[in-house]
Scaffold this motif. Structure first.
Motif, PDB file in Angstrom:
ATOM      1  N   SER A   7      -8.567 -12.467  -1.372  1.00 57.23           N
ATOM      2  CA  SER A   7      -9.991 -12.283  -1.070  1.00 57.23           C
ATOM      3  C   SER A   7     -10.217 -10.994  -0.272  1.00 57.23           C
ATOM      4  O   SER A   7     -11.337 -10.513  -0.183  1.00 57.23           O
ATOM      5  CB  SER A   7     -10.554 -13.502  -0.323  1.00 57.23           C
ATOM      6  OG  SER A   7     -10.034 -13.564   0.991  1.00 57.23           O
ATOM      7  N   LEU A   8      -9.160 -10.427   0.288  1.00 53.53           N
ATOM      8  CA  LEU A   8      -9.312  -9.163   1.025  1.00 53.53           C
ATOM      9  C   LEU A   8      -9.243  -7.935   0.116  1.00 53.53           C
ATOM     10  O   LEU A   8      -9.369  -6.798   0.581  1.00 53.53           O
ATOM     11  CB  LEU A   8      -8.257  -9.048   2.135  1.00 53.53           C
ATOM     12  CG  LEU A   8      -8.700  -9.597   3.498  1.00 53.53           C
ATOM     13  CD1 LEU A   8      -8.964 -11.089   3.449  1.00 53.53           C
ATOM     14  CD2 LEU A   8      -7.694  -9.272   4.572  1.00 53.53           C
ATOM     15  N   ALA A   9      -9.077  -8.167  -1.181  1.00 59.00           N
ATOM     16  CA  ALA A   9      -9.027  -7.024  -2.107  1.00 59.00           C
ATOM     17  C   ALA A   9     -10.364  -6.291  -2.145  1.00 59.00           C
ATOM     18  O   ALA A   9     -10.409  -5.068  -2.263  1.00 59.00           O
ATOM     19  CB  ALA A   9      -8.639  -7.489  -3.508  1.00 59.00           C
ATOM     20  N   GLU A  10     -11.453  -7.033  -2.028  1.00 60.73           N
ATOM     21  CA  GLU A  10     -12.770  -6.377  -2.119  1.00 60.73           C
ATOM     22  C   GLU A  10     -12.992  -5.381  -0.975  1.00 60.73           C
ATOM     23  O   GLU A  10     -13.297  -4.202  -1.230  1.00 60.73           O
ATOM     24  CB  GLU A  10     -13.886  -7.435  -2.194  1.00 60.73           C
ATOM     25  CG  GLU A  10     -15.241  -6.882  -2.626  1.00 60.73           C
ATOM     26  CD  GLU A  10     -16.044  -6.223  -1.530  1.00 60.73           C
ATOM     27  OE1 GLU A  10     -16.919  -5.397  -1.845  1.00 60.73           O
ATOM     28  OE2 GLU A  10     -15.796  -6.509  -0.337  1.00 60.73           O
ATOM     29  N   PRO A  11     -12.814  -5.781   0.292  1.00 62.41           N
ATOM     30  CA  PRO A  11     -12.979  -4.764   1.348  1.00 62.41           C
ATOM     31  C   PRO A  11     -11.969  -3.617   1.231  1.00 62.41           C
ATOM     32  O   PRO A  11     -12.307  -2.463   1.499  1.00 62.41           O
ATOM     33  CB  PRO A  11     -12.795  -5.550   2.653  1.00 62.41           C
ATOM     34  CG  PRO A  11     -12.211  -6.863   2.280  1.00 62.41           C
ATOM     35  CD  PRO A  11     -12.619  -7.133   0.872  1.00 62.41           C
ATOM     36  N   LEU A  12     -10.739  -3.929   0.801  1.00 64.63           N
ATOM     37  CA  LEU A  12      -9.758  -2.844   0.623  1.00 64.63           C
ATOM     38  C   LEU A  12     -10.235  -1.877  -0.466  1.00 64.63           C
ATOM     39  O   LEU A  12     -10.108  -0.658  -0.334  1.00 64.63           O
ATOM     40  CB  LEU A  12      -8.377  -3.421   0.270  1.00 64.63           C
ATOM     41  CG  LEU A  12      -7.284  -2.388   0.001  1.00 64.63           C
ATOM     42  CD1 LEU A  12      -7.039  -1.477   1.215  1.00 64.63           C
ATOM     43  CD2 LEU A  12      -5.968  -3.068  -0.410  1.00 64.63           C
ATOM     44  N   ALA A  13     -10.831  -2.430  -1.522  1.00 67.87           N
ATOM     45  CA  ALA A  13     -11.342  -1.582  -2.610  1.00 67.87           C
ATOM     46  C   ALA A  13     -12.435  -0.648  -2.090  1.00 67.87           C
ATOM     47  O   ALA A  13     -12.518   0.517  -2.490  1.00 67.87           O
ATOM     48  CB  ALA A  13     -11.874  -2.444  -3.752  1.00 67.87           C
ATOM     49  N   CYS A  14     -13.281  -1.146  -1.187  1.00 67.31           N
ATOM     50  CA  CYS A  14     -14.325  -0.288  -0.612  1.00 67.31           C
ATOM     51  C   CYS A  14     -13.691   0.855   0.186  1.00 67.31           C
ATOM     52  O   CYS A  14     -14.185   1.986   0.166  1.00 67.31           O
ATOM     53  CB  CYS A  14     -15.259  -1.102   0.280  1.00 67.31           C
ATOM     54  SG  CYS A  14     -16.185  -2.350  -0.644  1.00 67.31           S
ATOM     55  N   CYS A  15     -12.592   0.564   0.876  1.00 67.40           N
ATOM     56  CA  CYS A  15     -11.873   1.625   1.602  1.00 67.40           C
ATOM     57  C   CYS A  15     -11.283   2.628   0.612  1.00 67.40           C
ATOM     58  O   CYS A  15     -11.299   3.839   0.859  1.00 67.40           O
ATOM     59  CB  CYS A  15     -10.761   1.034   2.464  1.00 67.40           C
ATOM     60  SG  CYS A  15     -11.379  -0.030   3.777  1.00 67.40           S
ATOM     61  N   ILE A  16     -10.760   2.131  -0.502  1.00 64.36           N
ATOM     62  CA  ILE A  16     -10.216   3.042  -1.528  1.00 64.36           C
ATOM     63  C   ILE A  16     -11.326   3.973  -2.004  1.00 64.36           C
ATOM     64  O   ILE A  16     -11.132   5.184  -2.131  1.00 64.36           O
ATOM     65  CB  ILE A  16      -9.610   2.256  -2.715  1.00 64.36           C
ATOM     66  CG1 ILE A  16      -8.376   1.469  -2.254  1.00 64.36           C
ATOM     67  CG2 ILE A  16      -9.242   3.201  -3.866  1.00 64.36           C
ATOM     68  CD1 ILE A  16      -7.762   0.574  -3.330  1.00 64.36           C
ATOM     69  N   ASN A  17     -12.514   3.415  -2.218  1.00 65.83           N
ATOM     70  CA  ASN A  17     -13.638   4.252  -2.650  1.00 65.83           C
ATOM     71  C   ASN A  17     -13.908   5.366  -1.628  1.00 65.83           C
ATOM     72  O   ASN A  17     -13.983   6.545  -1.986  1.00 65.83           O
ATOM     73  CB  ASN A  17     -14.892   3.384  -2.853  1.00 65.83           C
ATOM     74  CG  ASN A  17     -16.042   4.160  -3.457  1.00 65.83           C
ATOM     75  OD1 ASN A  17     -15.850   4.937  -4.385  1.00 65.83           O
ATOM     76  ND2 ASN A  17     -17.233   3.967  -2.931  1.00 65.83           N
ATOM     77  N   GLY A  18     -14.000   4.990  -0.357  1.00 62.43           N
ATOM     78  CA  GLY A  18     -14.261   5.980   0.690  1.00 62.43           C
ATOM     79  C   GLY A  18     -13.164   7.039   0.759  1.00 62.43           C
ATOM     80  O   GLY A  18     -13.436   8.226   0.930  1.00 62.43           O
ATOM     81  N   GLN A  19     -11.908   6.607   0.584  1.00 66.22           N
ATOM     82  CA  GLN A  19     -10.798   7.564   0.728  1.00 66.22           C
ATOM     83  C   GLN A  19     -10.597   8.404  -0.532  1.00 66.22           C
ATOM     84  O   GLN A  19     -10.145   9.540  -0.450  1.00 66.22           O
ATOM     85  CB  GLN A  19      -9.518   6.830   1.124  1.00 66.22           C
ATOM     86  CG  GLN A  19      -9.656   6.228   2.516  1.00 66.22           C
ATOM     87  CD  GLN A  19      -8.333   5.899   3.175  1.00 66.22           C
ATOM     88  OE1 GLN A  19      -7.290   6.445   2.844  1.00 66.22           O
ATOM     89  NE2 GLN A  19      -8.374   4.988   4.137  1.00 66.22           N
ATOM     90  N   GLU A  20     -10.935   7.854  -1.681  1.00 64.52           N
ATOM     91  CA  GLU A  20     -10.882   8.693  -2.885  1.00 64.52           C
ATOM     92  C   GLU A  20     -11.965   9.762  -2.812  1.00 64.52           C
ATOM     93  O   GLU A  20     -11.738  10.923  -3.137  1.00 64.52           O
ATOM     94  CB  GLU A  20     -11.052   7.851  -4.154  1.00 64.52           C
ATOM     95  CG  GLU A  20      -9.809   7.051  -4.508  1.00 64.52           C
ATOM     96  CD  GLU A  20      -9.924   6.346  -5.865  1.00 64.52           C
ATOM     97  OE1 GLU A  20     -11.007   6.371  -6.479  1.00 64.52           O
ATOM     98  OE2 GLU A  20      -8.902   5.761  -6.283  1.00 64.52           O
ATOM     99  N   LEU A  21     -13.168   9.352  -2.382  1.00 61.00           N
ATOM    100  CA  LEU A  21     -14.282  10.304  -2.339  1.00 61.00           C
ATOM    101  C   LEU A  21     -14.072  11.400  -1.295  1.00 61.00           C
ATOM    102  O   LEU A  21     -14.534  12.522  -1.467  1.00 61.00           O
ATOM    103  CB  LEU A  21     -15.598   9.566  -2.091  1.00 61.00           C
ATOM    104  CG  LEU A  21     -16.099   8.737  -3.284  1.00 61.00           C
ATOM    105  CD1 LEU A  21     -17.268   7.851  -2.871  1.00 61.00           C
ATOM    106  CD2 LEU A  21     -16.517   9.628  -4.445  1.00 61.00           C
TER     107      LEU A  21
END
Ligand SMILES: [Zn+2]
Ligand SMILES: [Zn+2]
Length: 347
Positions: A145-159
Motif C-alpha cells: 500500500s506504500l507503493a502509491e506515495p513512493l510513486a509520487c516521489c518517483i514522479n517528483g524525482q524524475e521531473l
C-alpha cells in the motif's frame, strides 16, 4: 459493507453502506491495506481541489481481487493487487505521451471516486487496463500500500532529474520525506540531507543511519543554510525536495540552491501561503528550476510496487501504526499529530 465516508470538511463517518457492484469490464477488490496519506488529513481538515462529497476516502490501496468481469480480464478472485488510484482515459494527449497523471478526464479513487477506506473498492475498466498492479503470491499487502506515495516521489524525482552527483536536501522527515530520501539514495544521489524539527522523527531518521541520509538536520538548533553551506562547500544543493506543508517556496529557498538547482513543488501550498514575488533574477542567473509534481503515472506506480516488493527500498520501518477500519479516526490522528510515520488501515 463498512466504509469511512467524508461528508463535508471535518466530518468523517464510519457507515454501513451497500457493497458496490462489479463495474462492467472492471473488478471489485477486497481491501487488505489502505495507508493514510497527508492528503487525507488535508481533505478532512479543509477539502481538496479534486475532492467531491460524499466520498469514501483512501487512495493507497492493496488487496485481493474479489470479483472480476471475466469477459475483460484474466484476473481471478484471490489475486493480490496494488491499485494506482488514477482512472485515466488512455486516449487524450497526456495519456498517449505517458503522462497519465495529467489525463484530461482524470478520475482519482479516494478523491472523486470512492476509495479504499472500505471493505470493497470498485475498479472500473480504465483501472484494469492501466492502473492495476499485480503482485506475486504471498506479497506483503500492507507494504504494497506504500507503493502509491513512493510513486509520487518517483514522479517528483524524475521531473527534477535526481541522479548521481546530485546533492539533495529533503525538507521534512515524515513518511514522504523519508521515502524521498530513500529513493534519492537509490537513484544514486551523492549526498542526502534531511531536515526535520520534531524530536521523535529526528530520532527515527537518525536510527536509519546512512541508509536514509548522510546528515539529519535538527532545525531546532541548526540552520539549514549553515548546514547546506558546510556540506556543499558553500555551493548549495542541486535539488530541494520539500515534503512538508510548513515550508514556503520563496527567495530564501532559492538561496540554498547551486547553479542548475531544482526544487520539486511536491506538496500543494496553502492558498496565500507562498510569496507572490519570486526572485526571478536569481533564477535567471543561476539556471534555477521550479518543477511542479502531482500524483504519479501508472508506470511510476508499477516501478514503485516492484521496488517495494523486491525490498530494493525497505519501507517496513515506516509503518508505525496498524488498525482496522473501526480505527480510521485514530489512524488519521496518527498522521495529523505526526507522532509516528505511516498508519495503515488493514484487515
Ligand atoms: Zn497519498
Ligand atoms: Zn487521458
Amino acid at each position: 459493507m463498512q466504509a469511512a465516508v467524508l461528508t463535508a470538511p471535518g466530518r468523517l463517518e464510519l457507515r454501513e453502506m451497500p457493497a458496490p457492484d462489479c463495474p462492467p469490464g472492471g473488478a471489485l477488490v477486497r481491501v487488505h491495506s489502505c495507508s493514510v496519506c497527508g492528503t487525507d488529513v488535508k481533505m478532512l481538515e479543509r477539502g481538496h481541489r479534486d475532492l467531491s462529497y460524499p466520498r469514501v476516502l483512501g487512495h493507497e490501496i492493496a488487496g485481493r481481487i474479489d470479483q472480476v468481469d471475466e469477459s475483460e480480464s484474466d484476473l481471478s478472485p484471490g489475486d493480490p493487487v496494488q491499485v494506482w488510484p488514477g482512472l485515466a482515459c488512455g486516449v487524450c494527449r497526456p495519456c498517449r505521451r505517458g503522462q497519465d497523471n495529467q489525463c484530461e478526464s482524470m478520475g482519482i479513487l479516494g478523491f472523486n471516486r470512492d476509495g479504499g477506506y472500505a471493505e470493497l473498492v470498485a475498479l472500473p475498466r480504465e483501472s484494469l487496463v492501466r492502473g492495476l498492479c499485480r503482485l506475486k503470491r504471498g506479497a506483503d499487502l500492507s507494504l504494497a500500500s506504500l507503493a502509491e506515495p513512493l510513486a509520487c516521489c518517483i514522479n517528483g524525482q524524475e521531473l527534477t532529474g535526481v541522479g548521481p552527483l546530485d546533492q539533495v536536501l529533503v525538507l521534512g522527515g515524515g513518511p514522504i520525506g523519508c521515502l524521498h530520501a530513500l529513493l534519492a539514495r537509490r537513484r544514486g544521489a551523492e549526498k542526502v540531507l534531511l531536515a526535520e524539527r520534531l524530536p521523535g522523527r529526528i530520532r527515527m531518521a537518525e536510527r536509519r543511519g546512512q541508509s536514509l541520509a548522510d546528515r539529519v538536520i535538527d532545525t531546532r538548533d541548526q540552520t539549514i543554510r549553515d548546514v547546506v553551506a558546510e556540506e556543499t562547500g558553500g555551493r548549495g544543493v542541486d535539488v530541494i525536495l520539500p515534503a512538508t506543508p510548513e515550508i514556503d517556496v520563496d527567495c530564501d529557498m532559492l538561496g540554498l540552491l547551486a547553479p542548475r538547482g531544482r526544487i520539486s513543488l511536491f506538496s500543494g501550498p496553502r492558498p496565500g501561503s507562498f510569496r507572490e514575488v519570486m526572485d526571478i533574477r536569481t533564477m535567471h542567473y543561476r539556471d534555477l528550476m521550479l518543477v511542479g509534481a502531482y500524483g504519479s503515472t501508472s508506470r511510476q506506480n508499477r516501478v514503485a510496487a516492484e521496488m517495494i516488493s523486491s525490498r530494493e527500498i525497505d519501507v517496513r520501518w515506516l509503518i508505525t501504526m496498524r488498525t482496522d477500519l473501526g480505527g480510521v479516526g485514530k489512524a488519521l490522528e496518527h498522521a495529523m499529530t505526526r507522532a509516528g510515520m505511516k498508519a495503515v488501515i488493514c484487515r
